[in-house]
Design a protein around this motif. Structure first.
Motif, PDB file in Angstrom:
ATOM      1  N   TYR A 177       0.814  -1.226   0.000  1.00  0.00           N
ATOM      2  CA  TYR A 177       0.000   0.000   0.000  1.00  0.00           C
ATOM      3  C   TYR A 177       0.851   1.280   0.000  1.00  0.00           C
ATOM      4  N   ILE A 178       2.178   1.127  -0.020  1.00  0.00           N
ATOM      5  CA  ILE A 178       3.076   2.281  -0.071  1.00  0.00           C
ATOM      6  C   ILE A 178       3.991   2.152  -1.284  1.00  0.00           C
ATOM      7  N   LYS A 179       3.975   3.163  -2.132  1.00  0.00           N
ATOM      8  CA  LYS A 179       4.891   3.242  -3.261  1.00  0.00           C
ATOM      9  C   LYS A 179       5.877   4.385  -3.000  1.00  0.00           C
ATOM     10  N   THR A 180       7.126   4.175  -3.346  1.00  0.00           N
ATOM     11  CA  THR A 180       8.140   5.185  -3.075  1.00  0.00           C
ATOM     12  C   THR A 180       8.735   5.736  -4.372  1.00  0.00           C
ATOM     13  N   VAL A 181       9.069   7.018  -4.332  1.00  0.00           N
ATOM     14  CA  VAL A 181       9.700   7.720  -5.449  1.00  0.00           C
ATOM     15  C   VAL A 181      10.987   8.346  -4.921  1.00  0.00           C
ATOM     16  N   LEU A 182      12.052   8.298  -5.698  1.00  0.00           N
ATOM     17  CA  LEU A 182      13.334   8.862  -5.279  1.00  0.00           C
ATOM     18  C   LEU A 182      13.532  10.250  -5.871  1.00  0.00           C
ATOM     19  N   SER A 183      14.236  11.092  -5.120  1.00  0.00           N
ATOM     20  CA  SER A 183      14.530  12.443  -5.591  1.00  0.00           C
ATOM     21  C   SER A 183      15.907  12.858  -5.078  1.00  0.00           C
ATOM     22  N   ASP A 184      16.595  13.711  -5.844  1.00  0.00           N
ATOM     23  CA  ASP A 184      17.855  14.284  -5.372  1.00  0.00           C
ATOM     24  C   ASP A 184      17.670  15.728  -4.901  1.00  0.00           C
ATOM     25  N   ASP A 185      16.421  16.203  -4.876  1.00  0.00           N
ATOM     26  CA  ASP A 185      16.136  17.588  -4.488  1.00  0.00           C
ATOM     27  C   ASP A 185      15.821  17.650  -2.991  1.00  0.00           C
TER      28      ASP A 185
END
Length: 333
Positions: A177-185
């Protein structure tokens, strides 16, 4: 993969939700949970629920891993998730020394600014404890703890200067139920999380004084442009302000029934004093503290921020919410 040792620092709804996410993730790990209140610690150990927040969530941790000893959980862990209100972080960490955090990865789930210093949590960790920037990550939404407790599909952005750091923690949160997205900001997402709370307070104030959905839409469309202007000045990199970490987090915080900042603003718009609203809510609305911090920070950058300025005038200069919102309405397009 080796077993990870993780500490969650804080006892509120978001900390409870993070403990749930980490517990439901199938990777090998040991989770320690710190909170200040000894009575709450004993209650959770015995009854397996947080009596104050998300009380329906079953706490699956062994009793010995729930404690009010902060130094113990820090020493036992390699990843530390900070989730106490920004205004109280220094107090919570007053016994912690730089050597206690040496080699530890720190993940901030705090959507606020450290008062007095007017620092982002990441900057505070670097200056006060010498934590390298590549050892720091930031969690941002759009995601409410209440929907995590109901296991409704939610998305989290994990931002860090280090892709390895972001990936490591994202992998520990990922569930059905949790999706993760990566960011360098890391700076943009952290400032965005602070600003969206102020805009949610503004949204609540507008509702409290009687504006409808049509005006709310104009307010929030102006808010995302205001956020974009500020981020472009404080951390000028190439970013898409329409991504979930910025626009998505703003929308859910401004509109959701679960938004404590919107609830706080709504009470202010209806005539509550700041103190009476805080007492009745019995929860921290980060937007209140953030409003003053952003006002001070923007003295350096001089970005055009009429919404933040209006919220500050209402909360700290005691301007009439009705009058201030009418004046703001004349400025929005």
């Amino acid at each position: 993969m080796r077993t990870r040792k993780i500490a969650v620092v804080g006892g509120g709804s978001w900390a409870t939700a993070i403990v749930k996410m980490l517990s439901d993730n199938d990777r090998e790990k040991t989770i320690y949970w710190w909170m200040r209140n000894k009575e709450t610690v004993e209650y959770i150990r015995q009854y397996r629920h947080n009596p104050n927040y998300l009380s329906a969530v079953e706490i699956k941790l062994p009793a010995k891993q729930i404690t009010d000893n902060l130094l113990q959980v820090i020493q036992e862990s390699e990843l530390i998730v900070l989730n106490v209100p920004a205004a109280f972080l220094k107090d919570a960490m007053h016994e912690v020394k730089s050597e206690d955090l040496k080699g530890k990865y720190i993940i901030s789930a705090i959507k606020g600014i450290i008062p007095d210093e007017n620092q982002l949590v990441g900057d505070y960790l670097q200056s006060a404890f010498g934590v390298p920037i590549e050892y720091i990550a930031v969690i941002s939404g759009p995601c409410h703890a209440e929907e995590v407790s109901l296991e409704k599909l939610s998305y989290l952005t994990i931002a860090s200067d280090s892709l390895d750091t972001a990936t490591t923690f994202a992998d520990l949160l990922d569930t059905r139920y949790i999706k993760t997205v990566l960011s360098d900001d890391i700076y943009g997402t952290e400032y965005g999380a602070v600003l969206k709370n102020i805009y949610a307070v503004a949204s609540g104030i507008c509702h409290g004084v009687g504006f409808g959905d049509n005006f709310q839409a104009v307010l929030i469309s102006n808010a995302i442009r205001e956020m974009a202007r500020f981020l472009a000045n404080v951390h000028p990199i190439n970013r898409d302000i329409n991504e979930s970490a910025y626009l998505g987090d703003l929308l859910v915080t401004a509109y959701s029934q679960f938004s404590r900042n919107r609830t706080f603003g709504n009470m202010i718009g209806k005539g509550y004093t700041v103190r009476s609203a805080q007492l009745e809510m019995n929860m921290i609305a980060e937007g209140y503290y953030a409003s003053k911090c952003i006002h001070q920070i923007n003295k350096t950058y001089q970005v055009e921020m009429p919404i933040c300025r209006a919220v500050y005038a209402i909360l700290y200069e005691k301007h009439s919410p009705h009058i201030e919102m009418k004046l703001l309405a004349e400025l929005l397009t």
